[in-house]
Design an enzyme around this catalytic site. Sequence first.
Site, PDB file in Angstrom:
ATOM      1  N   ARG A   9       0.803  -1.219   0.000  1.00  0.00           N
ATOM      2  CA  ARG A   9       0.000   0.000   0.000  1.00  0.00           C
ATOM      3  C   ARG A   9       0.839   1.274   0.000  1.00  0.00           C
ATOM      4  NH1 ARG A   9      -2.608  -3.973   2.790  1.00  0.00           N
ATOM      5  NH2 ARG A   9      -4.828  -4.211   2.343  1.00  0.00           N
ATOM      6  N   HIS A  51      -1.022  -2.535  -4.499  1.00  0.00           N
ATOM      7  CA  HIS A  51      -0.455  -3.399  -5.540  1.00  0.00           C
ATOM      8  C   HIS A  51      -0.517  -2.770  -6.935  1.00  0.00           C
ATOM      9  CE1 HIS A  51       0.078  -6.377  -2.554  1.00  0.00           C
ATOM     10  NE2 HIS A  51      -1.113  -6.902  -2.575  1.00  0.00           N
ATOM     11  N   HIS A  62       2.639 -12.756  -5.430  1.00  0.00           N
ATOM     12  CA  HIS A  62       1.506 -12.848  -4.504  1.00  0.00           C
ATOM     13  C   HIS A  62       0.841 -14.233  -4.555  1.00  0.00           C
ATOM     14  CE1 HIS A  62      -2.120 -11.568  -2.320  1.00  0.00           C
ATOM     15  NE2 HIS A  62      -1.482 -10.434  -2.030  1.00  0.00           N
ATOM     16  N   ASP A 100      -1.662  -9.858   8.684  1.00  0.00           N
ATOM     17  CA  ASP A 100      -1.548  -9.124   7.422  1.00  0.00           C
ATOM     18  C   ASP A 100      -0.668  -7.915   7.691  1.00  0.00           C
ATOM     19  OD1 ASP A 100      -1.756  -8.214   4.866  1.00  0.00           O
ATOM     20  OD2 ASP A 100      -3.856  -7.607   4.978  1.00  0.00           O
ATOM     21  N   GLU A 134       5.373 -12.375   0.906  1.00  0.00           N
ATOM     22  CA  GLU A 134       5.870 -11.501  -0.164  1.00  0.00           C
ATOM     23  C   GLU A 134       7.143 -10.756   0.266  1.00  0.00           C
ATOM     24  OE1 GLU A 134       2.269  -9.241  -2.012  1.00  0.00           O
ATOM     25  OE2 GLU A 134       1.754  -9.757   0.068  1.00  0.00           O
TER      26      GLU A 134
END
Length: 378
Positions: free
Chosen positions: A100, A125, A199, A273, A338
């Site tokens: 982000r 993304h 991803h 996350d 990632e």
Amino acid sequence: MLLGSIFTATLLLPLAVIAGQATRASFGHTADGQEVEIVTLTNSHGMRARVMSYGASVQSLLVPDRNGKLADVVLGYDTLDGYLERRQYFGATVGRYANRIAHGKFTLDGKSYSLSLNDGANSLHGGSKGFDQQVWKVLDVKPGPTPSVTMEYVSPDGDQGYPGNLTVKATYTLSDDNQLKVAYVASTDKPTIVNLSNHTYWNLGGEGSGSVMEQELMIPGDAITPVGDAAAIPTGAITPVAGTPYDFRIAKPIGRDIRDGDSQQLLFGHGYDMNWVLSRKEIESRVVARVEDPHSGRVMTIWSGKPGLQFYSGNFLDGTTVGKDHHIYRQGDAFVLEPQLFPDTPNHPDFGSARLEPGQTYRNTIVYRFGIDQAAKQ
């Protein structure tokens, strides 16, 4: 004939496979008529990677378990239609900026840039049409001891608000010792920012096999970059993981601490996350994560030189996605790891730099090494 769901079921390891196969075929067409190709890479152990030119994405990856049985360990769809109908980043290359950017804004050389917003008030993304939704050009397909495919996408100046014509290449290579390597390189004709990653949604028990909460994860990072609210933008702080649910320095089941109601970060993300701090700058490639499935015995070790690692525990898989072989994907049925720069780095100078200059080459090489733990749970 398309090579679809025949690669998604659990299969017996072939008795004899010619090493280094690399084949290409059509996987369908986009709504505007662009052909999407799929390239299949196979090694002598029967491990198979299928990479499609839509999003330079991993469509499937067959990996043997302790008994030599192959299973597809990545989530996705049997046909191109699934990827076109619903954007979920399954297996995709994400960019120009993975993760982000707050309010879709950053400043470079005193000039402010406004990006495409696709995550509330933020850009995620790469924006509303990132690299995951582009048809990449297949430049080269090589058989041999280490079969590979190289794909390219040229992002024009102003694409999603980013400056500079950016040329990106993604090379996927499958080695005979069960390593899948993806090497990203990029160059620009004017100063810009770049942060590329992959991803793929992983389930080492096999896609559609259920929850990954018992799979054991190790992340060697001793800190995270906490977020301020559910929008998942970093506050700018770097906080230690010691004594928190985010401490994966010693391997533990993904689900062991995921329901800790005292953790505001877990509440914000509905699970894990967030970005782990592996280093404060880019360094030589080293282990950034290790995951083991105690039931199948499959082990995946991830290598990269990037300073951050975003770990996402599949929190928003809500049972409405019907993937390969008509499997329904539910919350916690996969994880994403990632390697990348820290989220929102362009707006946090203390996080480092995402800047790429003309004449420089951006690189992110990610290696996924697969093995077996014979002592795992039978």
